[in-house]
Scaffold this motif. Structure first.
Motif, mmCIF file in Angstrom:
data_model
loop_
_atom_site.group_PDB
_atom_site.id
_atom_site.type_symbol
_atom_site.label_atom_id
_atom_site.label_comp_id
_atom_site.label_asym_id
_atom_site.label_seq_id
_atom_site.Cartn_x
_atom_site.Cartn_y
_atom_site.Cartn_z
ATOM 1 N N ILE A 130 0.895 -1.265 -0.454
ATOM 2 C CA ILE A 130 0.138 -0.118 -0.206
ATOM 3 C C ILE A 130 0.834 1.309 0.261
ATOM 4 O O ILE A 130 0.184 1.951 -0.378
ATOM 5 N N GLN A 146 -11.178 9.487 9.946
ATOM 6 C CA GLN A 146 -9.994 8.947 11.148
ATOM 7 C C GLN A 146 -9.422 9.503 12.112
ATOM 8 O O GLN A 146 -10.073 9.697 13.422
ATOM 9 N N PRO A 189 -5.797 1.233 5.675
ATOM 10 C CA PRO A 189 -6.703 1.189 5.752
ATOM 11 C C PRO A 189 -6.740 2.057 7.708
ATOM 12 O O PRO A 189 -5.719 1.853 8.462
ATOM 13 N N LEU A 190 -8.073 2.639 7.919
ATOM 14 C CA LEU A 190 -8.002 3.757 9.447
ATOM 15 C C LEU A 190 -7.515 3.014 10.002
ATOM 16 O O LEU A 190 -7.683 3.070 11.499
ATOM 17 N N ASP A 191 -9.201 0.909 10.475
ATOM 18 C CA ASP A 191 -8.605 0.347 11.714
ATOM 19 C C ASP A 191 -7.050 0.056 11.844
ATOM 20 O O ASP A 191 -6.954 -0.135 13.244
ATOM 21 N N THR A 192 -6.497 -0.568 10.880
ATOM 22 C CA THR A 192 -5.039 -0.679 11.429
ATOM 23 C C THR A 192 -4.734 0.178 11.703
ATOM 24 O O THR A 192 -3.940 -0.078 12.788
#
Length: 194
Positions: free
Chosen positions: A61, A102, A69-72
């Protein structure tokens, strides 16, 4: 572990383009104020270096100049903050949030920010600084093509973030065109009031 104890800490989002001098200012803040500096970029690069499965996905990425990704990112931030909660005077969240969602998710899952420091440097300045850093950094993303893509991504994503937090009255804009010490004087003028 509960994020409840993080709600009593000063949490400062530090936003600025790649090469704006965010990291340098954060180092100075840590030294003077005893805050914990958490760079989402550093957390991500450490994960990539670990060679883990998640690290390999992140590398792909990041090499494309896309956002992780936001959760990560949130999970990594929360874990890092909780690990330092008992000893830190506050947290500098460097390079975050990159989009309004975010920031909202951070508040839901962790805590609201006290302040957003906007390290504002012009595009030419940032490109020049990054190319210079690229001569010695060995970072895969410090080359001209990727830099331009990163700046494009940054501007598109960050303008709404600044507007969102300006609406809340917590943005402090720094003119980052000056020397490190000139910029830091501006930083101190804001942090000394907290």
């Amino acid at each position: 572990m509960s994020t409840e104890k993080l709600k009593h800490h000063k949490i400062i989002f530090v936003v600025g383009g790649p090469g704006s001098g965010k990291g340098t200012q954060c180092e100075k803040i840590v030294h003077k104020y005893g805050y914990t500096h958490l760079s989402t970029g550093d957390l991500l690069r450490a994960e990539v270096s670990s060679g883990s499965e998640r690290g390999k996905k992140l590398q792909a990425i990041m090499e494309k100049g896309e956002l992780v990704p936001l959760d990560t990112v949130l999970d990594m931030l929360r874990d890092a903050m909780l690990a330092k909660a008992d000893t830190s005077k506050g947290f500098l969240i460097d390079g975050y949030p990159r989009e309004v969602k975010q920031g909202e998710e951070f508040e839901k899952k962790i805590a609201p920010p006290t302040l957003l420091l906007y390290v504002d440097a012009g595009k030419e300045t940032m490109v020049k600084r990054l190319l210079k850093r690229g001569e010695t950094s060995g970072r895969v993303d410090d080359n001209e093509e990727t830099i331009k893509k990163r700046l494009e991504t940054y501007y598109k994503a960050t303008e709404p973030v600044i507007a969102f937090y300006k609406g809340r009255g917590i943005v402090r804009q720094l003119n980052a065109e000056g020397t490190v010490d000139e910029v830091f004087q501006q930083v101190c003028s804001y942090l000394d009031k907290l």
